[in-house]
Structures are given as structure tokens and as C-alpha cells.
Design an enzyme around this catalytic site. Structure first.
Site, PDB file in Angstrom:
ATOM      1  N   VAL A 221       6.389  10.882   0.573  1.00 23.08           N
ATOM      2  CA  VAL A 221       6.696   9.753  -0.309  1.00 23.08           C
ATOM      3  C   VAL A 221       6.561  10.158  -1.773  1.00 23.08           C
ATOM      4  O   VAL A 221       6.726   9.325  -2.667  1.00 23.08           O
ATOM      5  CB  VAL A 221       5.801   8.525  -0.007  1.00 23.08           C
ATOM      6  CG1 VAL A 221       5.990   8.071   1.425  1.00 23.08           C
ATOM      7  CG2 VAL A 221       4.335   8.807  -0.304  1.00 23.08           C
ATOM      8  N   SER A 222       6.270  11.430  -2.026  1.00 23.97           N
ATOM      9  CA  SER A 222       6.127  11.897  -3.409  1.00 23.97           C
ATOM     10  C   SER A 222       7.386  11.671  -4.247  1.00 23.97           C
ATOM     11  O   SER A 222       7.277  11.266  -5.413  1.00 23.97           O
ATOM     12  CB  SER A 222       5.732  13.367  -3.435  1.00 23.97           C
ATOM     13  OG  SER A 222       4.407  13.548  -2.977  1.00 23.97           O
TER      14      SER A 222
ATOM     15  N   THR B 140       2.838  21.603  -0.662  1.00 24.32           N
ATOM     16  CA  THR B 140       2.121  20.994   0.453  1.00 24.32           C
ATOM     17  C   THR B 140       2.125  21.936   1.658  1.00 24.32           C
ATOM     18  O   THR B 140       2.544  23.092   1.566  1.00 24.32           O
ATOM     19  CB  THR B 140       2.712  19.601   0.780  1.00 24.32           C
ATOM     20  OG1 THR B 140       1.861  18.941   1.725  1.00 24.32           O
ATOM     21  CG2 THR B 140       4.126  19.695   1.336  1.00 24.32           C
TER      22      THR B 140
ATOM     23  N   LYS C 250      -0.045  26.121   0.464  1.00 19.73           N
ATOM     24  CA  LYS C 250      -0.941  25.998  -0.690  1.00 19.73           C
ATOM     25  C   LYS C 250      -1.737  27.263  -1.009  1.00 19.73           C
ATOM     26  O   LYS C 250      -2.110  27.478  -2.165  1.00 19.73           O
ATOM     27  CB  LYS C 250      -1.903  24.821  -0.482  1.00 19.73           C
ATOM     28  CG  LYS C 250      -1.217  23.472  -0.481  1.00 19.73           C
ATOM     29  CD  LYS C 250      -2.222  22.345  -0.355  1.00 19.73           C
ATOM     30  CE  LYS C 250      -1.528  20.993  -0.337  1.00 19.73           C
ATOM     31  NZ  LYS C 250      -2.489  19.871  -0.316  1.00 19.73           N
TER      32      LYS C 250
ATOM     33  N   GLY D 207      -7.338  25.123   5.697  1.00 20.55           N
ATOM     34  CA  GLY D 207      -6.174  25.445   4.882  1.00 20.55           C
ATOM     35  C   GLY D 207      -6.359  25.051   3.429  1.00 20.55           C
ATOM     36  O   GLY D 207      -7.480  24.869   2.947  1.00 20.55           O
ATOM     37  N   GLY D 208      -5.222  24.893   2.718  1.00 20.06           N
ATOM     38  CA  GLY D 208      -5.271  24.634   1.288  1.00 20.06           C
ATOM     39  C   GLY D 208      -5.991  23.357   0.907  1.00 20.06           C
ATOM     40  O   GLY D 208      -6.840  23.354   0.007  1.00 20.06           O
TER      41      GLY D 208
ATOM     42  N   ALA E 211      -6.592  13.080   5.823  1.00 22.68           N
ATOM     43  CA  ALA E 211      -5.763  13.427   4.665  1.00 22.68           C
ATOM     44  C   ALA E 211      -4.295  13.101   4.900  1.00 22.68           C
ATOM     45  O   ALA E 211      -3.513  13.022   3.950  1.00 22.68           O
ATOM     46  CB  ALA E 211      -5.929  14.902   4.320  1.00 22.68           C
TER      47      ALA E 211
ATOM     48  N   TYR F 175      -1.163  10.752   5.438  1.00 20.50           N
ATOM     49  CA  TYR F 175      -0.841   9.380   5.035  1.00 20.50           C
ATOM     50  C   TYR F 175       0.398   8.840   5.744  1.00 20.50           C
ATOM     51  O   TYR F 175       0.688   7.646   5.666  1.00 20.50           O
ATOM     52  CB  TYR F 175      -0.647   9.303   3.516  1.00 20.50           C
ATOM     53  CG  TYR F 175       0.522  10.121   3.018  1.00 20.50           C
ATOM     54  CD1 TYR F 175       1.804   9.589   2.994  1.00 20.50           C
ATOM     55  CD2 TYR F 175       0.335  11.423   2.588  1.00 20.50           C
ATOM     56  CE1 TYR F 175       2.877  10.341   2.564  1.00 20.50           C
ATOM     57  CE2 TYR F 175       1.406  12.186   2.148  1.00 20.50           C
ATOM     58  CZ  TYR F 175       2.669  11.641   2.137  1.00 20.50           C
ATOM     59  OH  TYR F 175       3.733  12.391   1.716  1.00 20.50           O
TER      60      TYR F 175
ATOM     61  N   GLY G 122      -4.862   9.047   3.903  1.00 21.44           N
ATOM     62  CA  GLY G 122      -4.711   9.943   2.769  1.00 21.44           C
ATOM     63  C   GLY G 122      -3.842   9.441   1.638  1.00 21.44           C
ATOM     64  O   GLY G 122      -3.619  10.175   0.671  1.00 21.44           O
TER      65      GLY G 122
END
Length: 286
Positions: free
Chosen positions: A20-21, A66, A70, A132-133, A225, A227, A248
């Protein structure tokens, strides 16, 4: 008639179609009267180097990064912000006249999430799933604020490496274990906050959870995390057990607002971004 944007931005990951960014960043650009455009860029791991290199000739001004890139992306950028260097992961890139600089806003996004939910890490024991990142940034936030941390990952070496990095700075406040049912059972019995930093529960892994429902209980706080979906299988199971659940989305919007400010040097319209992210998520789940 549409105009040609003055600058291009985007998010790179795989998968990335769920993001959704673009909705929230484009809404922020419009609110601030910036003629910018934010896109999704799906890139498999083997394509990462070429995609990052293309930022220069295509004059892409900035990217969010993402899953699963990362950590790996650090190899392909020129300089790191001190915080990103300390965390060992990058989720924001700026193209400064052909020089690519990496930042990490996941740390700040998670701190804001904790503050909003009135969670003081020093009073809690955290079980963190994944190495992970995102896990790098979140583990540093937890340990910086005084929390006790157990990292669980399917690759035991990665869990131990991440915990060791935290211990170097915070004197024994972290340990790393292989993610298996026996270690989960023992760790969760001693923890009161769970944080999932794995992709289990999203995309092709939707409907799955790493934690058997029998290990969940009412006094836990469970943070995912992920969403999208807004309520993963883990959160559904935890809610049925009476636990407090947090997805998230808030962390995503906070870190996105920080990325916006790095790119534009303007204050991010957080409420505009949150509203747009919620609307986009609702649309995705129809």
C-alpha cells in the site's frame, strides 16, 4: 491531461504487488503539491543488482526496500547513513546526483509503534521470529530501549549472529535459537511480547502461522510486522486466546513518513498517509 512527474520514487521487493506504499506516498506527494510519482518494482533476488544500478540512468530519486532485499541491497549502494550501518539493513535509498545512500526507517517506525501502544521495552521480554532486514532494525530498537530479546529463526546461525550483534552493544540482553516447536514453547513461556518479522502469513503463505495456538495465552501482546492481510493467522489465533494484537500497518506508515521526509525535506502528512493506507488495504482485501 497528466503531466510528466518531476521525480520518480518506488518500492522494490518480491513479492510487492500487495504493497500500500504507492497509495500513501502518492497521497502525500499530492497533499504537499509535489509533482512526484511512486511505483512498485517487483525484483527477484537475482535481478536486484541491475534494478538498483538502473536508479542512476533512469534518475529514480528514491526507493523503499522490502522483503527480501533489505540486507543484500547494501552491496549495491554507495554510502550508508550511520543508523543503517549500525542496523545492518536498508529500507530507504536516496539518489543524490548519482550517489546512492542507504537509510533505515524501520527502527524509528517500530519505536513509534511501541510508544503509541504504551509499551516500555525495559519492562518486557520479547520473542522475535525471523532474522532478516526488519528483524535487524526491530531487535536494535528493543535492545536500545532496554528490552530482553530472544531471536528465533529457522537458520540457527542467523539467529545467533543477530543476537550476538545485540549482545556486543547491550551486554547479554539477547540470545538466538533455532525456530522449532521445543524452543518456541520454552521461549514463549518466558516472554510476554511476540514479534513476527517473517513473511509467514502473507502472499502465498497467507493462512499459515509459525506458532501453534496452544502456545498462545491471554497475557501476551502479539505484534505482526505484516499488514496485508491486516489480520494474519497468527493474529487471529492470538485474538481467540484473548491476547492483545497489533498489525504492521502503523509501523509501515511511520517508516514511510520518515522516508518521505528524507526524500523531500518536508514534514510528512502522517494522517493523510494513514488514511490512504487504510483505504488501500480495505480495497486489497475485498
Amino acid at each position: 491531461m497528466q503531466t510528466i512527474p518531476d521525480a520518480l520514487f518506488g518500492i522494490i521487493g518480491y513479492p510487492v504487488s500487495h504493497s500500500v506504499s504507492p497509495a500513501m506516498q502518492n497521497a502525500a506527494f499530492k497533499h504537499c503539491k509535489l509533482n512526484y510519482l511512486y511505483l512498485t518494482i517487483a525484483a527477484k533476488p537475482e535481478d536486484l543488482q541491475n534494478v538498483i544500478a538502473s536508479m542512476r540512468p533512469l534518475n529514480i530519486r528514491g526507493l523503499n526496500v522490502t522483503i527480501p532485499h533489505k540486507i543484500e541491497v547494501i552491496k549495491y549502494i554507495d554510502t550508508l547513513d550511520p543508523a543503517a550501518k549500525k542496523i545492518g539493513a536498508v529500507n530507504t535509498i536516496v539518489n543524490e546526483n548519482g550517489q546512492l545512500k542507504g537509510y533505515n526507517t524501520d527502527f524509528g517506525g517500530f519505536v513509534r509503534l511501541l510508544e503509541h501502544n504504551r509499551i516500555a521495552p525495559a519492562k518486557h521480554r520479547f520473542a522475535l521470529l525471523g532474522a532478516g532486514g526488519s528483524a535487524h532494525a526491530i531487535s536494535l530498537a528493543i535492545c536500545t530501549l532496554g528490552g530482553h530479546l530472544t531471536v528465533l529463526a529457522r537458520q540457527e546461525e542467523k539467529a545467533k549472529d543477530l543476537a550476538a550483534k545485540m549482545c556486543l552493544r547491550f551486554k547479554g540482553k539477547a540470545q538466538g535459537l533455532e525456530l522449532n516447536e521445543a524452543n518456541l514453547e520454552e521461549t514463549l513461556a518466558e516472554s510476554d511480547i511476540i514479534v513476527n518479522c517473517t513473511p509467514i502469513g502473507m502472499g502465498n503463505l497467507a493462512g499459515q502461522s509459525l506458532i501453534p495456538p496452544r502456545l498462545l495465552r491471554p497475557d501476551l501482546t502479539v505484534i505482526d510486522a505484516i499488514y496485508n492481510p491486516c489480520k494474519t493467522r497468527l493474529l487471529e489465533d492470538a485474538e481467540k486466546k484473548g491476547a492483545k494484537i497489533i498489525n504492521g500497518l502503523e509501523m509501515l506508515v511511520w517508516q514511510g513518513a520518515m522516508s518521505f521526509e528524507i526524500w523531500t525535506s518536508q514534514k510528512a502528512p502522517f494522517r493523510v498517509m494513514m488514511k490512504e493506507a487504510e483505504m488501500a488495504l480495505d480495497e486489497n482485501e475485498k
